[in-house]
Design an enzyme around this catalytic site. Structure first.
Site, PDB file in Angstrom:
ATOM      1  NE  ARG A 128      -1.237  22.450 -15.224  1.00  0.00           N
ATOM      2  CZ  ARG A 128      -1.931  21.693 -14.413  1.00  0.00           C
ATOM      3  NH1 ARG A 128      -3.198  21.226 -14.653  1.00  0.00           N
ATOM      4  NH2 ARG A 128      -1.451  21.205 -13.418  1.00  0.00           N
TER       5      ARG A 128
ATOM      6  CG  ASP B 295      -9.168  10.987 -14.775  1.00  0.00           C
ATOM      7  OD1 ASP B 295      -9.041  10.940 -13.643  1.00  0.00           O
ATOM      8  OD2 ASP B 295      -8.965  11.785 -15.418  1.00  0.00           O
TER       9      ASP B 295
HETATM   10  C1  LIG Z   1      -5.174  14.811  -8.595  1.00  0.00           C
HETATM   11  S1  LIG Z   1      -6.228  13.397  -9.515  1.00  0.00           S
HETATM   12  C2  LIG Z   1      -6.885  12.622  -7.964  1.00  0.00           C
HETATM   13  C3  LIG Z   1      -6.569  11.054  -8.340  1.00  0.00           C
HETATM   14  C4  LIG Z   1      -7.142  10.066  -7.143  1.00  0.00           C
HETATM   15  N1  LIG Z   1      -8.597  10.276  -7.012  1.00  0.00           N
HETATM   16  C5  LIG Z   1      -6.268  10.329  -5.900  1.00  0.00           C
HETATM   17  O1  LIG Z   1      -7.112  11.134  -5.017  1.00  0.00           O
HETATM   18  O2  LIG Z   1      -5.243  10.250  -5.836  1.00  0.00           O
HETATM   19  C6  LIG Z   1      -7.573  14.377 -10.153  1.00  0.00           C
HETATM   20  C7  LIG Z   1      -8.249  13.604 -11.162  1.00  0.00           C
HETATM   21  O3  LIG Z   1      -9.445  14.125 -11.592  1.00  0.00           O
HETATM   22  C8  LIG Z   1      -9.670  14.100 -13.027  1.00  0.00           C
HETATM   23  N2  LIG Z   1     -10.598  15.356 -13.379  1.00  0.00           N
HETATM   24  C9  LIG Z   1     -10.644  16.595 -13.059  1.00  0.00           C
HETATM   25  N3  LIG Z   1     -11.598  16.974 -13.743  1.00  0.00           N
HETATM   26  C10 LIG Z   1     -12.577  15.898 -14.108  1.00  0.00           C
HETATM   27  C11 LIG Z   1     -14.019  15.754 -14.943  1.00  0.00           C
HETATM   28  N4  LIG Z   1     -14.393  17.236 -14.852  1.00  0.00           N
HETATM   29  N5  LIG Z   1     -14.343  14.897 -15.165  1.00  0.00           N
HETATM   30  C12 LIG Z   1     -13.637  13.639 -14.715  1.00  0.00           C
HETATM   31  N6  LIG Z   1     -12.505  13.678 -14.075  1.00  0.00           N
HETATM   32  C13 LIG Z   1     -11.918  14.775 -13.947  1.00  0.00           C
HETATM   33  C14 LIG Z   1      -8.185  14.469 -13.367  1.00  0.00           C
HETATM   34  O4  LIG Z   1      -8.232  14.063 -14.781  1.00  0.00           O
HETATM   35  C15 LIG Z   1      -7.444  13.811 -12.334  1.00  0.00           C
HETATM   36  O5  LIG Z   1      -6.762  12.687 -12.918  1.00  0.00           O
END
Ligand SMILES: C[S@@+](CC[C@H](N)C(=O)[O-])C[C@H]1O[C@@H](n2cnc3c(N)ncnc32)[C@H](O)[C@@H]1O
Ligand SMILES: [Fe+2]
Ligand SMILES: [Fe+2]
Lengths: 300, 287
Positions: free
Chosen positions: B44, B157
């Site tokens: 990544r 996000d």
């Molecule tokens: C796999 S996606 C899940 C999206 C949606 N909630 C779902 O279940 O379909 C995880 C998301 O969490 C966000 N994320 C991860 N760490 C984070 C953080 N420290 N603060 C805010 N968002 C975060 C990522 O950018 C990503 O878009």
């Protein structure tokens, strides 16, 4: 309705009866002189039943060892008397009230799926809590809602109404049954358990699985009560009941806790996820009982 | 040993690089790459190296730590290390439980105190599929009565890229695979080979950048009736999970619900919530 549904059912002449051998075996399980020979001789009096019990004993679900068990005597040695008596009971009940109903097959299958799921879940919890119910938990789960099958068989139209009512109003099935039929599946199930002379714990489970506090056989009834809820939570909902619940607030949960079972050790979330796999087990179980050639179970 | 692999033109991540970068990312986001995920992280970050014309991971780490432009690079770093996998109506039984059980209950409670407000939060909203799904469900439940209500769905996000995509509110067939046809017809406008969320639904959702590690800002998120934080905690370690979940608890109104991903668990993370079994799904209730 002029005559009550309960009275009508009580007076039905051709209400299904358990095969005489099954009744005898269950009777034996209560007697002091129960022995391996007595039980196996008794089951052999009904050859198709014996064949089926052996087949189930050899199914993936029950099989303990590598080699096939080809005599009941050996099956009892391997699995214990209790388990064989349980299998005999399960086989007999499923053969006289098969998953295919005379009408409305889809729901009938769902009822049985729910009952089998409840039995399987009870088996898992029994193991987790070290309850040593010796297979009684499975039969208990299998039969807890037997009243639903009977109501569906003899009052199909009304029962479907009750089912629809429970969905509309979002209430438990037994409330809907009371509203539409004036009786409940607990009352009917209990009546049947007595008529068939099933062991006391089964009668207790059929009557009290929704109020385990009233039961005499408190452990196993509480166990089935919890298993019933979990089966519903995983959509083996046998129609109707789509209610939410908090497991740790359930009377049955508190009962088990009070009786000293380590309920706090259960990772409820993980267990709930594990239950998802039970769907597969349910199908396996059903197929164990309904393989071709096992049909045509003729009694009298 | 940090050497330039001339053939591929890419730098190699040493174990030491890995630990430094892993800890840096963890410290700033809660996202944790365990030792087994080294290859994944290397994969990544390769693009970040290239984008910054850097030859090795030491230099990249140094840049993140000391460069005046670091905060900008950090946003890109977060874009690279997050997994944004999502879809509309993801985990249907859970969505159904929300629609049929939790939401009606929450609205009832609100109406009973004569306050027709509803505050929902999609925490970790990725490309917006989740918050728009929530908006559609609210609309489906309220229909014309929606205008009587004050409904806001916050969606946040850490990935700018995901948020940009959420703002465009345009989706392809694949992410809509679980959307029932009649819902698709009602709330999506065809746009070339894509579909765009209609304005009424879009207006319900408020998108914002928020890093869960930013406790001060997370603390300001108050008064929610329900929070979806699905498939987000899985990227954190237990310490970060605990910290964040206890904040989410504070962010909820009494009686409010938290939904985490299907088959995620708070078992060793929090005892504050009451575990509720909905038909086919679990929810966590603040009492
Ligand atoms: C796999 S996606 C899940 C999206 C949606 N909630 C779902 O279940 O379909 C995880 C998301 O969490 C966000 N994320 C991860 N760490 C984070 C953080 N420290 N603060 C805010 N968002 C975060 C990522 O950018 C990503 O878009
Ligand atoms: Fe029941
Ligand atoms: Fe049941």
């Amino acid at each position: 309705m002029d005559i009550s549904v309960f009275d009508t059912i009580k007076n039905i002449d051709d209400l299904p009866t358990l095969p005489s051998v099954a009744m005898e075996v269950i009777g034996l399980s209560r007697s002091a002189e129960v022995s391996i020979n007595k039980v196996s001789e008794c089951i052999y009096k009904d050859p198709p039943l014996a064949t089926k019990v052996l087949r189930v004993a050899n199914s993936a679900f029950y099989r303990r060892g590598a080699t096939e068990v080809d005599t009941l005597h050996r099956a009892i040695l391997m699995m214990g008397l209790n388990e064989i008596i349980n299998i005999t009971t399960s086989v007999s009940v499923l053969s006289i009230l098969p998953p295919k109903g005379s009408e409305g097959e889809t729901l009938r299958k769902a009822f049985w799926d729910h009952c089998i799921a409840t039995g399987l879940i009870a088996r898992h919890i029994d193991k987790k809590l070290g309850m040593r119910s010796m297979g009684r938990e499975f039969v208990g789960g299998l039969l807890h809602d037997i009243g639903k099958i009977i109501l569906d068989e003899y009052f199909h139209k009304e029962y479907m109404e009750a089912h629809a009512f429970s969905i509309d109003v979002d209430c438990p099935m037994y409330e809907a049954e009371l509203e539409v039929l004036g009786t409940t599946h607990m009352e009917i199930g209990h009546f049947l358990a007595q008529k068939w002379d099933l062991p006391g714990y089964i009668a207790d489970i059929t009557l009290y699985h929704h109020q385990p506090g009233e039961a005499q056989y408190k452990d196993i009834t509480a166990l089935i009560s919890i298993s019933d809820l979990l089966a519903k939570a995983k959509e083996f909902s046998c129609g109707g009941d789509r209610l939410s619940f908090v497991l740790t607030d359930q009377p049955a949960w508190h009962m088990l806790k009070q009786m000293g079972y380590p309920v706090h050790m259960i990772d409820i979330e993980r267990f709930t996820f594990e239950i998802e796999d039970i769907g597969k087990e349910v199908n396996n179980y059903i197929s164990t009982f309904s393989e071709p050639g096992a049909e045509g179970f003729v009694h009298e | 040993m940090s050497e330039l692999r001339t053939s591929a033109g890419t730098a190699q991540m040493t174990d030491d690089n890995f630990r430094l970068l892993r800890d840096f990312i963890y410290e700033h986001s809660g996202i944790y790459f365990s030792d087994t995920k080294k290859a994944q992280l290397e994969n990544r970050l390769m693009l970040r190296l290239r984008a910054n014309n850097l030859t090795d991971y030491d230099k990249y780490y140094y840049m993140l730590k000391y460069d005046p432009q670091a905060s900008k690079e950090m946003r890109s770093l977060f874009d690279s290390v997050t997994t944004n996998e999502t879809s509309f109506f993801r985990s249907p039984p859970q969505i159904q439980a929300f629609q049929e059980k939790a939401l009606p209950e929450l609205m009832n409670n609100r109406e009973n105190i004569g306050e027709k407000t509803l505050r929902l939060w999609s925490a970790g909203c990725s490309t917006g599929d989740e918050p728009y799904t929530m908006a559609i469900i609210v609309k489906e439940l309220l229909q014309e009565r929606l205008s009587e209500w004050d409904v806001k769905i916050f969606a946040s996000d850490i990935s700018e890229k995901a948020l940009r995509s959420a703002r465009s509110a345009t989706y392809n067939e694949y992410t809509l695979r679980s959307v029932p046809p009649e819902i698709k017809k009602k709330y999506f406008v065809p746009d070339g080979s894509q579909y765009k969320i209609n304005d009424e639904i879009r207006m319900l959702v408020e998108l914002q950048y928020l890093n869960f590690n930013d406790s001060k800002r997370v603390r300001l998120m108050r008064g929610f009736d329900a929070i979806f934080c699905r498939n987000v905690l899985i990227y954190f370690d237990d310490t970060a999970k605990k910290r964040f979940v206890s904040q989410l608890y504070d962010n909820l109104n009494p009686g409010g619900y938290l939904f985490i991903g299907h088959s995620e668990s708070l078992h060793n993370i929090s005892r504050a919530f009451k575990l509720v079994h909905f038909p086919g799904a679990l929810g966590y209730k603040k009492e």
